[in-house]
Design an enzyme around this catalytic site. Structure first.
Site, PDB file in Angstrom:
ATOM      1  N   LYS A 111       1.329   4.325  -2.892  1.00  0.00           N
ATOM      2  CA  LYS A 111       1.133   5.758  -2.641  1.00  0.00           C
ATOM      3  C   LYS A 111       2.418   6.524  -2.952  1.00  0.00           C
ATOM      4  CE  LYS A 111      -3.119   5.325  -1.268  1.00  0.00           C
ATOM      5  NZ  LYS A 111      -4.226   5.844  -2.081  1.00  0.00           N
ATOM      6  N   TYR A 121       0.844  -1.202   0.000  1.00  0.00           N
ATOM      7  CA  TYR A 121       0.000   0.000   0.000  1.00  0.00           C
ATOM      8  C   TYR A 121       0.880   1.253   0.000  1.00  0.00           C
ATOM      9  CZ  TYR A 121      -3.620   3.267   1.763  1.00  0.00           C
ATOM     10  OH  TYR A 121      -4.481   4.326   1.941  1.00  0.00           O
TER      11      TYR A 121
HETATM   12  N1  LIG Z   1     -10.051   6.461   5.002  1.00  0.00           N
HETATM   13  C1  LIG Z   1      -8.834   6.776   5.391  1.00  0.00           C
HETATM   14  O1  LIG Z   1      -8.546   6.852   6.592  1.00  0.00           O
HETATM   15  C2  LIG Z   1      -7.762   7.051   4.380  1.00  0.00           C
HETATM   16  C3  LIG Z   1      -6.520   7.461   4.849  1.00  0.00           C
HETATM   17  C4  LIG Z   1      -5.511   7.755   3.940  1.00  0.00           C
HETATM   18  C5  LIG Z   1      -5.758   7.633   2.585  1.00  0.00           C
HETATM   19  N2  LIG Z   1      -6.968   7.225   2.140  1.00  0.00           N
HETATM   20  C6  LIG Z   1      -7.156   7.104   0.706  1.00  0.00           C
HETATM   21  O2  LIG Z   1      -8.357   7.725   0.340  1.00  0.00           O
HETATM   22  C7  LIG Z   1      -8.862   7.116  -0.867  1.00  0.00           C
HETATM   23  C8  LIG Z   1     -10.345   6.772  -0.687  1.00  0.00           C
HETATM   24  O3  LIG Z   1     -10.462   5.853   0.380  1.00  0.00           O
HETATM   25  P1  LIG Z   1     -11.802   5.687   1.252  1.00  0.00           P
HETATM   26  O4  LIG Z   1     -11.394   5.777   2.656  1.00  0.00           O
HETATM   27  O5  LIG Z   1     -12.863   6.537   0.707  1.00  0.00           O
HETATM   28  O6  LIG Z   1     -12.098   4.140   0.966  1.00  0.00           O
HETATM   29  P2  LIG Z   1     -13.417   3.405   0.478  1.00  0.00           P
HETATM   30  O7  LIG Z   1     -13.094   1.962   0.637  1.00  0.00           O
HETATM   31  O8  LIG Z   1     -14.616   3.972   1.118  1.00  0.00           O
HETATM   32  O9  LIG Z   1     -13.477   3.770  -1.080  1.00  0.00           O
HETATM   33  C9  LIG Z   1     -12.638   3.175  -2.040  1.00  0.00           C
HETATM   34  C10 LIG Z   1     -13.437   3.033  -3.326  1.00  0.00           C
HETATM   35  O10 LIG Z   1     -12.560   2.495  -4.334  1.00  0.00           O
HETATM   36  C11 LIG Z   1     -13.310   1.535  -5.064  1.00  0.00           C
HETATM   37  N3  LIG Z   1     -12.425   0.550  -5.693  1.00  0.00           N
HETATM   38  C12 LIG Z   1     -11.644  -0.371  -5.053  1.00  0.00           C
HETATM   39  N4  LIG Z   1     -11.068  -1.169  -5.964  1.00  0.00           N
HETATM   40  C13 LIG Z   1     -11.468  -0.736  -7.195  1.00  0.00           C
HETATM   41  C14 LIG Z   1     -11.225  -1.184  -8.522  1.00  0.00           C
HETATM   42  N5  LIG Z   1     -10.467  -2.269  -8.789  1.00  0.00           N
HETATM   43  N6  LIG Z   1     -11.790  -0.505  -9.541  1.00  0.00           N
HETATM   44  C15 LIG Z   1     -12.611   0.560  -9.297  1.00  0.00           C
HETATM   45  N7  LIG Z   1     -12.892   1.005  -8.057  1.00  0.00           N
HETATM   46  C16 LIG Z   1     -12.330   0.360  -7.022  1.00  0.00           C
HETATM   47  C17 LIG Z   1     -14.198   0.872  -4.001  1.00  0.00           C
HETATM   48  O11 LIG Z   1     -15.281   0.161  -4.588  1.00  0.00           O
HETATM   49  C18 LIG Z   1     -14.620   2.056  -3.165  1.00  0.00           C
HETATM   50  O12 LIG Z   1     -15.819   2.642  -3.642  1.00  0.00           O
HETATM   51  C19 LIG Z   1      -7.962   5.908  -1.113  1.00  0.00           C
HETATM   52  O13 LIG Z   1      -6.981   6.249  -2.076  1.00  0.00           O
HETATM   53  C20 LIG Z   1      -7.295   5.667   0.225  1.00  0.00           C
HETATM   54  O14 LIG Z   1      -6.042   5.023   0.084  1.00  0.00           O
HETATM   55  C21 LIG Z   1      -7.984   6.922   3.011  1.00  0.00           C
END
Ligand SMILES: NC(=O)c1ccc[n+]([C@@H]2O[C@H](COP(=O)([O-])OP(=O)(O)OC[C@H]3O[C@@H](n4cnc5c(N)ncnc54)[C@H](O)[C@@H]3O)[C@@H](O)[C@H]2O)c1
Length: 252
Positions: free
Chosen positions: A159, A155
């Site tokens: 990033k 992961y």
């Molecule tokens: N939530 C946190 O604490 C956090 C922290 C740091 C970074 N992020 C980053 O924020 C971004 C959004 O994360 P989130 O927390 O909203 O997660 P989430 O799991 O709610 O959303 C991720 C979305 O990506 C979609 N997805 C996954 N695999 C896929 C694929 N193969 N093709 C198309 N779509 C796909 C999922 O269906 C989902 O709707 C990500 O890049 C994550 O790494 C989140």
């Protein structure tokens, strides 16, 4: 600028992605909600209504792991709807596991979905952005790049790749008025966070608040607002930047 410029948001059905879709819709964009989560994506798109009450958003099913199809999909969308003004590379899978037991397939899939798809989509939309005189690309990174956590190498690597892409494309595309930036969220309560607690999230909340300087839990909108700032004309002199949105967990 067009009345309804086009914005493509990957993972648009997810926690942060849907908040990004909502703010772009509010700002007048025609939002393309790209995801594998069909029911959630269709429901979100249907709710983003336009002046006549009809949906002003389009759900696009695309599995980011399939890079060839992804390029075809982005090209077809451009032919049908015109160039994209905005691309938000938001989707990710949160692979966890020790170095020796994470499979090669899991490692490769993480790079493909989280990072390589962003490169392919940038490549697909850049010619259209150049043709219309500019655009914005924003990628969602993570606090993981600032801290370092065990069992998260695939992961974190994905990033890190996105950060490299952000800086390199910012340099390459700047002369064409395409700005390329990144937002690094801290801990945001979404489905991605759900695996860190069982029945009660209060322990997790307390642990996160102990790390943050600001003593409240974030909302997906906190990240979406930062994404919007990097898309908006208010950030016109900012490119190649990683904007930290983490409540003061990590600084620097
Ligand atoms: N939530 C946190 O604490 C956090 C922290 C740091 C970074 N992020 C980053 O924020 C971004 C959004 O994360 P989130 O927390 O909203 O997660 P989430 O799991 O709610 O959303 C991720 C979305 O990506 C979609 N997805 C996954 N695999 C896929 C694929 N193969 N093709 C198309 N779509 C796909 C999922 O269906 C989902 O709707 C990500 O890049 C994550 O790494 C989140």
């Amino acid at each position: 600028m067009k009345k309804h410029p086009n914005a493509l948001v990957t993972g648009g059905a997810g926690g942060i992605g849907s908040a990004v879709c909502r703010i772009l819709h509010e700002k007048g964009y025609r939002v393309f909600v790209m995801d594998v989560a069909t029911a959630e994506g269709q429901a979100l798109a249907a709710g983003l209504t336009g002046e006549n009450g009809k949906s002003a958003a389009v759900f696009v099913y695309a599995d980011l792991a399939d890079l060839q199809s992804l390029h075809q999909t982005a090209t077809q969308l451009t032919e049908q709807y015109g160039p994209f003004e905005v691309l938000v590379n938001n989707a990710a899978i949160d692979t966890m596991g020790p170095l020796e037991t994470t499979t090669i397939e899991e490692y490769l899939l993480t790079q493909r979905i989280n990072a390589e798809s962003a490169y392919i989509l940038s490549r697909s939309v850049a010619p259209g952005m150049k043709a219309i005189g500019g655009g914005q690309i924003v990628s969602i990174l993570s606090i993981i790049l600032s801290g370092g956590w065990e069992n998260r190498a695939p992961y974190a690597m994905s990033k890190g790749a996105l950060l490299g892409m952000t800086r390199s494309l910012a340099r390459e595309l700047g002369p064409d008025s395409i700005r390329v930036n990144a937002v690094s969220p801290g801990a945001i309560p979404t489905a991605m966070e759900r695996k860190f607690w069982k029945d009660d999230r209060s322990e997790l909340d307390a642990a996160i608040l102990a790390k943050q300087s600001l003593k409240f839990r974030a909302a997906p909108e906190d990240v979406a607002n930062a994404v919007w700032f990097l898309i908006s004309p208010e950030s016109r002199f900012i490119t190649g930047h990683e904007l930290h949105v983490n409540g003061g967990w990590y600084m620097g």
